[in-house]
Design an enzyme around this catalytic site. Structure first.
Site, PDB file in Angstrom:
ATOM      1  N   ASP A 186     -12.845   0.918 -11.047  1.00  0.00           N
ATOM      2  CA  ASP A 186     -12.759   0.852 -12.514  1.00  0.00           C
ATOM      3  C   ASP A 186     -14.147   1.077 -13.125  1.00  0.00           C
ATOM      4  O   ASP A 186     -14.293   1.768 -14.132  1.00  0.00           O
ATOM      5  CB  ASP A 186     -12.189  -0.506 -12.936  1.00  0.00           C
ATOM      6  N   HIS A 214      -8.317  -6.713 -11.653  1.00  0.00           N
ATOM      7  CA  HIS A 214      -8.054  -5.278 -11.414  1.00  0.00           C
ATOM      8  C   HIS A 214      -6.584  -5.033 -11.748  1.00  0.00           C
ATOM      9  O   HIS A 214      -5.716  -5.003 -10.884  1.00  0.00           O
ATOM     10  CB  HIS A 214      -8.345  -4.898  -9.965  1.00  0.00           C
TER      11      HIS A 214
HETATM   12  P1  NAX Z   1      -0.991   3.315   1.820  1.00  0.00           P
HETATM   13  O1  NAX Z   1       0.427   2.876   1.619  1.00  0.00           O
HETATM   14  O2  NAX Z   1      -1.297   4.749   2.036  1.00  0.00           O
HETATM   15  O3  NAX Z   1      -1.585   2.521   3.065  1.00  0.00           O
HETATM   16  C1  NAX Z   1      -1.426   1.140   3.235  1.00  0.00           C
HETATM   17  C2  NAX Z   1      -1.468   0.869   4.713  1.00  0.00           C
HETATM   18  O4  NAX Z   1      -1.441  -0.542   4.859  1.00  0.00           O
HETATM   19  C3  NAX Z   1      -0.249   1.437   5.462  1.00  0.00           C
HETATM   20  O5  NAX Z   1      -0.671   2.172   6.587  1.00  0.00           O
HETATM   21  C4  NAX Z   1       0.509   0.174   5.859  1.00  0.00           C
HETATM   22  O6  NAX Z   1       1.214   0.313   7.091  1.00  0.00           O
HETATM   23  C5  NAX Z   1      -0.645  -0.826   5.974  1.00  0.00           C
HETATM   24  N1  NAX Z   1      -0.229  -2.218   5.981  1.00  0.00           N
HETATM   25  C6  NAX Z   1       0.830  -2.798   5.355  1.00  0.00           C
HETATM   26  N2  NAX Z   1       0.903  -4.095   5.668  1.00  0.00           N
HETATM   27  C7  NAX Z   1      -0.140  -4.354   6.500  1.00  0.00           C
HETATM   28  C8  NAX Z   1      -0.583  -5.519   7.178  1.00  0.00           C
HETATM   29  N3  NAX Z   1       0.060  -6.685   7.069  1.00  0.00           N
HETATM   30  N4  NAX Z   1      -1.674  -5.415   7.957  1.00  0.00           N
HETATM   31  C9  NAX Z   1      -2.329  -4.238   8.101  1.00  0.00           C
HETATM   32  N5  NAX Z   1      -1.939  -3.099   7.509  1.00  0.00           N
HETATM   33  C10 NAX Z   1      -0.860  -3.169   6.705  1.00  0.00           C
HETATM   34  O7  NAX Z   1      -1.795   2.707   0.588  1.00  0.00           O
HETATM   35  P2  NAX Z   1      -3.240   3.089   0.051  1.00  0.00           P
HETATM   36  O8  NAX Z   1      -3.102   4.176  -0.938  1.00  0.00           O
HETATM   37  O9  NAX Z   1      -4.169   3.247   1.182  1.00  0.00           O
HETATM   38  O10 NAX Z   1      -3.562   1.769  -0.817  1.00  0.00           O
HETATM   39  C11 NAX Z   1      -3.799   0.528  -0.196  1.00  0.00           C
HETATM   40  C12 NAX Z   1      -3.879  -0.582  -1.225  1.00  0.00           C
HETATM   41  O11 NAX Z   1      -4.947  -0.365  -2.122  1.00  0.00           O
HETATM   42  C13 NAX Z   1      -2.638  -0.734  -2.115  1.00  0.00           C
HETATM   43  O12 NAX Z   1      -2.322  -2.112  -2.214  1.00  0.00           O
HETATM   44  C14 NAX Z   1      -3.099  -0.215  -3.455  1.00  0.00           C
HETATM   45  O13 NAX Z   1      -2.362  -0.785  -4.525  1.00  0.00           O
HETATM   46  C15 NAX Z   1      -4.531  -0.670  -3.442  1.00  0.00           C
HETATM   47  N6  NAX Z   1      -5.448  -0.047  -4.393  1.00  0.00           N
HETATM   48  C16 NAX Z   1      -6.416  -0.811  -4.948  1.00  0.00           C
HETATM   49  C17 NAX Z   1      -7.376  -0.317  -5.791  1.00  0.00           C
HETATM   50  C18 NAX Z   1      -8.441  -1.177  -6.358  1.00  0.00           C
HETATM   51  O14 NAX Z   1      -9.201  -0.663  -7.191  1.00  0.00           O
HETATM   52  N7  NAX Z   1      -8.570  -2.458  -6.028  1.00  0.00           N
HETATM   53  C19 NAX Z   1      -7.355   1.118  -6.185  1.00  0.00           C
HETATM   54  C20 NAX Z   1      -6.610   1.978  -5.228  1.00  0.00           C
HETATM   55  C21 NAX Z   1      -5.351   1.380  -4.668  1.00  0.00           C
HETATM   56  O15 NAX Z   1      -4.324   1.581  -5.602  1.00  0.00           O
END
Ligand code: NAX
Length: 358
Positions: A186, A214
């Protein structure tokens, strides 16, 4: 200890004498263990290269990567491991792919907690919070058991602030200050919007603040930001000279930027999220220079915010320790914005604690 690495005799003959060039012996740093969760996901796909190439911990710091994802993703993760090997990165000393949190968190010095359940169609915010809070409770317990006690933890997975709070609650042997949530994306978005508005390079804008959660209640605040124009630094408020823009369009553009990227890309921000995670951890390990960073950190009540929630503040960092910037003026408008995002964090905290009781 030092050693002689060479001599040369470049002075005129009359003054010829050997000049001994002495350089300290620089021992190669010991590798640090760094974990990335959600390692098979899209943010990790960009983030892993940045960590392993030296962009986060410095060009002389070798890293051993621990990659955590869930069991069904182990096949995909194997492909990521192959690609990391194929990058032939000199600083990468090893990679451990695993679906076991205790194995993943063992002895880590830095943790990027990216993995979380994505929001599915028709899912209420509360359902998403419930699913993800459970993940961060379990990961907190594992960190408590096996990570280094000085581990620096960055939560990226949403709801990032509340996940960081819950993770900390279940890892009581690790200081609360070591759990942070990412609002750097952000901040980078806000800085970039202002640079575009003023027609200056992005590096010439500094000290934009992201306050609070966030989420869409975050408060991107340009009132203390500075911009360099023609070599002279001046307040962004004076340079923009449009209060209405700074209170409305600027704020909502930053708040809704994630949604705009999804609408265009059909997938959520990943490249920029990975860059922001790198920026956050690099500043934490190596220090901020002449500019503030915004980080979700445990609130001590500064600026009338609720205590004991993970709230994004402007911080400076030195020696691996962050410190909230003090003494800023909070206008009536800012007060309203800080109160709204603080209220949301208190509600999320209560919802999360209710889930953890089960
Ligand atoms: P993806 O869905 O591409 O990847 C997430 C990965 O996490 C998957 O491979 C899934 O299998 C894995 N996962 C799920 N449960 C798990 C667990 N218990 N232990 C280990 N791995 C696990 O998502 P991606 O685009 O990489 O985003 C990841 C996270 O970042 C999401 O929650 C998203 O909302 C968040 N974000 C946060 C942002 C921020 O500014 N704080 C911005 C970007 C993003 O939206």
């Amino acid at each position: 200890m030092s050693r002689v690495v060479g001599t040369h005799t470049c002075r005129p003959a009359a003054h010829r004498e050997a000049i001994i060039v002495v350089r300290p012996v620089v021992r190669p740093a010991e590798p640090i263990k760094v974990v990335v969760t959600g390692a098979a996901g899209q943010i990790a796909y960009s983030l892993l290269y940045q960590i392993a190439s030296g962009a986060v911990f410095g060009p002389d710091q070798p890293v051993y990567l621990h990659l955590l994802d869930i069991a069904p993703m182990m096949g995909v993760l194997e492909g990521v491991v192959m690609e990391l090997a194929d990058c032939a990165l000199p600083l990468l000393t090893g990679v451990l792919p695993t679906a076991n949190p205790e194995e993943a968190f063992k002895d880590v010095a830095a943790a990027f907690l990216v993995g979380a359940m994505p929001r599915k169609e028709g899912m209420e915010r509360k359902d998403l919070l419930a699913a993800n809070v459970r993940i961060f409770k379990e990961q907190g317990q594992a960190l408590d058991k096996v990570a280094r006690k000085d581990v620096k933890i960055l939560v990226v997975g949403n709801p990032a602030n509340t996940n960081a709070l819950i993770c900390s609650k279940y890892a009581p042997s690790i200081p609360k200050e070591n759990f942070t949530a990412m609002t750097r994306l952000d901040q980078n978005r806000a800085q970039s919007q202002l640079a575009a508005k003023l027609g200056v390079p992005v590096k010439d804008v500094k000290n934009v603040i992201i306050w609070g959660n966030h989420s869409s209640t975050q408060f991107p605040d340009a009132s203390n930001a500075a911009v360099k124009i023609g070599g002279v630094e001046k307040p962004v408020t004076a340079a923009v000279n449009d209060d209405e823009y700074l209170k409305s369009t600027f704020v909502t553009t930053v708040q809704k930027r994630g949604a705009a990227v999804i609408a265009a890309r059909k997938m959520s921000s990943a490249l920029s999220a990975a860059k922001a995670a790198s920026d956050h951890m690099r500043d934490w390990f190596l220090g901020t220079t002449d500019r503030w960073a915004s980080m979700g950190v445990i609130s001590d009540g500064s600026y009338g915010t609720p205590r004991d929630v993970v709230f994004s503040f402007p911080v400076t960092i030195s020696g691996g320790k962050w410190k909230i910037v003090e003494g800023l003026t909070i206008t009536d408008f800012a007060r309203q914005m800080l109160d709204a995002t603080g209220k949301e964090l208190l509600e999320e905290k209560q919802d999360a604690l209710d889930v953890c009781k089960d």
